[in-house]
Design a protein around this motif. Structure first.
Motif, PDB file in Angstrom:
ATOM      1  N   GLU A 241       6.947   0.889  18.871  1.00  0.00           N
ATOM      2  CA  GLU A 241       6.360   2.212  18.755  1.00  0.00           C
ATOM      3  C   GLU A 241       5.593   2.335  17.437  1.00  0.00           C
ATOM      4  N   THR A 242       4.625   3.217  17.420  1.00  0.00           N
ATOM      5  CA  THR A 242       3.800   3.406  16.221  1.00  0.00           C
ATOM      6  C   THR A 242       4.640   3.848  15.032  1.00  0.00           C
ATOM      7  N   ARG A 243       5.650   4.672  15.276  1.00  0.00           N
ATOM      8  CA  ARG A 243       6.484   5.169  14.186  1.00  0.00           C
ATOM      9  C   ARG A 243       7.339   4.077  13.567  1.00  0.00           C
ATOM     10  N   ALA A 244       7.474   2.944  14.231  1.00  0.00           N
ATOM     11  CA  ALA A 244       8.267   1.837  13.694  1.00  0.00           C
ATOM     12  C   ALA A 244       7.483   0.988  12.704  1.00  0.00           C
ATOM     13  N   ILE A 245       6.156   1.201  12.612  1.00  0.00           N
ATOM     14  CA  ILE A 245       5.322   0.382  11.735  1.00  0.00           C
ATOM     15  C   ILE A 245       5.586   0.740  10.272  1.00  0.00           C
ATOM     16  N   ASP A 246       5.721  -0.270   9.449  1.00  0.00           N
ATOM     17  CA  ASP A 246       5.854  -0.081   8.006  1.00  0.00           C
ATOM     18  C   ASP A 246       4.438  -0.157   7.413  1.00  0.00           C
ATOM     19  N   TRP A 247       3.844   1.014   7.178  1.00  0.00           N
ATOM     20  CA  TRP A 247       2.436   1.054   6.767  1.00  0.00           C
ATOM     21  C   TRP A 247       2.245   0.516   5.360  1.00  0.00           C
ATOM     22  N   ARG A 248       3.241   0.706   4.492  1.00  0.00           N
ATOM     23  CA  ARG A 248       3.104   0.202   3.122  1.00  0.00           C
ATOM     24  C   ARG A 248       3.043  -1.317   3.115  1.00  0.00           C
ATOM     25  N   ARG A 249       3.939  -1.979   3.884  1.00  0.00           N
ATOM     26  CA  ARG A 249       3.915  -3.442   3.956  1.00  0.00           C
ATOM     27  C   ARG A 249       2.668  -3.928   4.686  1.00  0.00           C
ATOM     28  N   SER A 250       2.264  -3.217   5.726  1.00  0.00           N
ATOM     29  CA  SER A 250       1.109  -3.624   6.512  1.00  0.00           C
ATOM     30  C   SER A 250      -0.184  -3.533   5.706  1.00  0.00           C
ATOM     31  N   ALA A 251      -0.239  -2.593   4.739  1.00  0.00           N
ATOM     32  CA  ALA A 251      -1.457  -2.406   3.947  1.00  0.00           C
ATOM     33  C   ALA A 251      -1.758  -3.599   3.060  1.00  0.00           C
ATOM     34  N   ARG A 252      -0.771  -4.458   2.819  1.00  0.00           N
ATOM     35  CA  ARG A 252      -0.961  -5.598   1.931  1.00  0.00           C
ATOM     36  C   ARG A 252      -1.459  -6.845   2.661  1.00  0.00           C
ATOM     37  N   SER A 253      -1.743  -6.730   3.957  1.00  0.00           N
ATOM     38  CA  SER A 253      -2.227  -7.888   4.708  1.00  0.00           C
ATOM     39  C   SER A 253      -3.044  -7.418   5.896  1.00  0.00           C
ATOM     40  N   ASP A 254      -3.548  -8.378   6.629  1.00  0.00           N
ATOM     41  CA  ASP A 254      -4.326  -8.058   7.828  1.00  0.00           C
ATOM     42  C   ASP A 254      -3.438  -7.908   9.063  1.00  0.00           C
ATOM     43  N   THR A 255      -2.104  -8.060   8.890  1.00  0.00           N
ATOM     44  CA  THR A 255      -1.164  -7.979  10.003  1.00  0.00           C
ATOM     45  C   THR A 255      -0.361  -6.693   9.912  1.00  0.00           C
ATOM     46  N   THR A 256      -0.079  -6.101  11.046  1.00  0.00           N
ATOM     47  CA  THR A 256       0.763  -4.902  11.095  1.00  0.00           C
ATOM     48  C   THR A 256       2.222  -5.331  11.222  1.00  0.00           C
ATOM     49  N   PHE A 257       3.083  -4.799  10.320  1.00  0.00           N
ATOM     50  CA  PHE A 257       4.490  -5.204  10.281  1.00  0.00           C
ATOM     51  C   PHE A 257       5.409  -4.044  10.638  1.00  0.00           C
ATOM     52  N   VAL A 258       6.554  -4.390  11.204  1.00  0.00           N
ATOM     53  CA  VAL A 258       7.647  -3.437  11.406  1.00  0.00           C
ATOM     54  C   VAL A 258       8.894  -3.987  10.721  1.00  0.00           C
TER      55      VAL A 258
END
Length: 290
Positions: A59-76
């Protein structure tokens, strides 16, 4: 009414083994140095375990946006699996377990009870519910439950050889059975079969005295079972060694096959070996994911 003095004396006799047993189990559990832990795999829980790339089902709410902002990959974030599980324990207290070949060794019953209680302490501290398969004690958490288990484990069992009781184990639970497993194997196989039918998995620990493994007997010898129901006298005990060791190897192989068929882990442990090593094996076996 019962004589109060006799009642008190009986109670004191019954309670006498409890402090040493509990203390030894606590000491053994502390020696393993596992402490609090998570389940070390993804699942329901509040404790962070690891980052992983987001997948289509996340789900979108599971994404860790702070960690994802440091790379080109979306992380949870994965959390550690922390659902409490029931672990049922049985330590054989039958007559065959009341044996030690040397004064500096514990009896098989003492080692089995200590390992059983130490394992219960570790599992309870890890957030699991622990209980006894026999004498029956429903699984619960906490120090009070461990104290109740210590009281029941200190009681002697009945008969020459013990048989694990599996009917009280909840479906899909874990179990730990400790015995010499030297009695008739069929009742043990039936008990493990019933457990496997309900998806109960766990660990079997075959506790043996080193003399039972080495058979250091020669000349005139009288062999008598701990319960006194079996007696054999021979003038040439050494001649029996080969056949005895063959039968013992067959029994251990049979236990190994039983574990493989029913999905249980099997350990042969001698009372002159490290109790801490056996406890660590037990802990890992109960933690192993099926």
């Amino acid at each position: 009414m019962s004589d109060p003095l006799a009642l008190r004396a009986g109670a004191e006799t019954l309670a006498a083994p409890l402090p040493p047993l509990l203390a030894e189990a606590e000491h053994l559990a502390a020696a393993v140095l596992l402490g609090e832990h998570g389940r070390r795999r993804a699942g329901l829980g509040d404790t962070f375990w690891q980052y992983r790339p987001a997948m289509d089902h996340d789900e979108t709410r599971a994404i860790d946006w702070r960690r994802s902002a440091r790379s080109d990959t979306t992380f949870v974030q994965d959390k550690e699996w922390q659902i409490a599980q029931s672990v049922m324990v049985w330590a054989d207290g039958a007559a065959s377990m009341d044996f030690a070949s040397r004064k500096d060794l514990p009896t098989k019953a003492t080692r089995a009870r200590t390992l059983a209680l130490a394992a219960a302490i570790l599992m309870s501290r890890a957030g699991e519910r622990v209980g006894l398969a026999w004498p029956e004690l429903a699984p619960r958490r906490g120090e009070a439950q461990v104290a109740r288990m210590a009281a029941l484990l200190a009681e002697a069992g009945e008969g020459e050889y013990g048989v694990p009781e599996t009917r009280s184990a909840p479906a899909h639970s874990r179990a730990l059975f400790l015995s010499d497993f030297l009695g008739p194997p069929e009742p043990v196989e039936e008990a493990l079969g019933r457990a496997a039918d309900r998806e109960v998995r766990g660990a079997l620990v075959m506790v043996l005295d080193p003399a039972e493994e080495a058979f250091p007997f020669d000349g005139r010898t009288i062999f008598e079972s701990m319960g006194g129901t079996i007696r054999h006298e021979t003038l040439k005990a050494g001649d029996l060694r080969g056949r005895y060791l063959e039968r013992l190897a067959e029994r251990k192989d049979r236990m190994t096959v039983l574990g493989r068929v029913t999905g249980w882990q099997v350990l042969v442990h001698h009372t002159d070996q490290s109790a801490a090593s056996a406890l660590l094996w037990i802990y890992n076996a109960l933690e192993r994911r099926r």
